[in-house]
Design an enzyme around this catalytic site. Structure first.
Site: not given
Ligand code: GLN
Length: 197
Positions: A88, A180, A182
């Protein structure tokens, strides 16, 4: 002749521990019998077998990486081959380009990412799919204010698409996911990263 069953040697798996979902990765690493290492300084990068850059807020993590100087040592280690998995925000930090933004962070992977790509309506969601490279079984994919990959170069291999959007990919020693693993009880994806990738 006597054969001795050798146990798998535990590996040192770093988790960038500046902000975000750190403990969830640490718990999964321990549950597979490997050694988690919280990475906060350049010295913590020594002797790692793998590194995870967790989800969180990529702008915040990027700012801390810059202010501590860790950005440069991290970039150097990954450029020299340290295997890394960005989940992410970790995907955003590794990308060479971020849509509608002029700066990028580690700028190592030949992908363009769109932050918060699912908008407010679908801020967070769970879906299930099979990722052939990782497992013959369906995996639970948890998306939280997730990015997706909007462009790749031919150096990048796509591992998973959801609704035509790329949500997992790899390039050399770098692996990224929009979701994710995890945050689920299933360690299949982590096992793939540690033992196969
Ligand atoms: N929206 C977050 C970003 O732009 C990422 C979200 C996440 O890691 N769950 O950094």
């Amino acid at each position: 002749m006597t054969y001795i069953q050798m146990a798998n040697t535990p590996l040192h798996i770093g988790v960038l521990a500046l902000q975000g979902s750190i403990d969830e990765h640490i718990n999964h690493i321990s549950s597979l019998g490997h050694i988690p290492v919280k990475v906060r300084t350049s010295n913590d990068l020594d002797n790692l077998d793998r590194l995870i850059i967790p989800g969180g807020e990529s702008t915040t993590i990027g700012n801390i990486l810059r202010s501590t100087g860790l950005l440069y040592s991290l970039k150097d280690k990954i450029s020299k081959g340290l295997k890394v998995w960005g989940t992410c925000a970790g995907m955003i930090l590794l990308a060479k380009e971020i849509e509608n933004e002029t700066i990028s962070h580690l700028s190592l992977m030949d992908i363009k990412v769109k932050r918060n790509a699912y908008g407010n309506q679908l801020d967070s969601f769970i879906t299930y799919t099979k990722i052939n490279e990782v497992s013959p079984n369906n995996l639970e994919l948890v998306f939280i204010r997730a990015p997706y990959i909007s462009e790749i170069s031919d150096k990048v291999t796509i591992l998973c698409k959801i609704d035509e959007n790329i949500v997992a990919a790899k390039e050399n020693n770098m692996l990224v996911t929009s979701f994710h693993p995890e945050l689920t009880p299933d360690t299949t994806f982590l096992k793939y990263f540690i033992e196969t990738f």
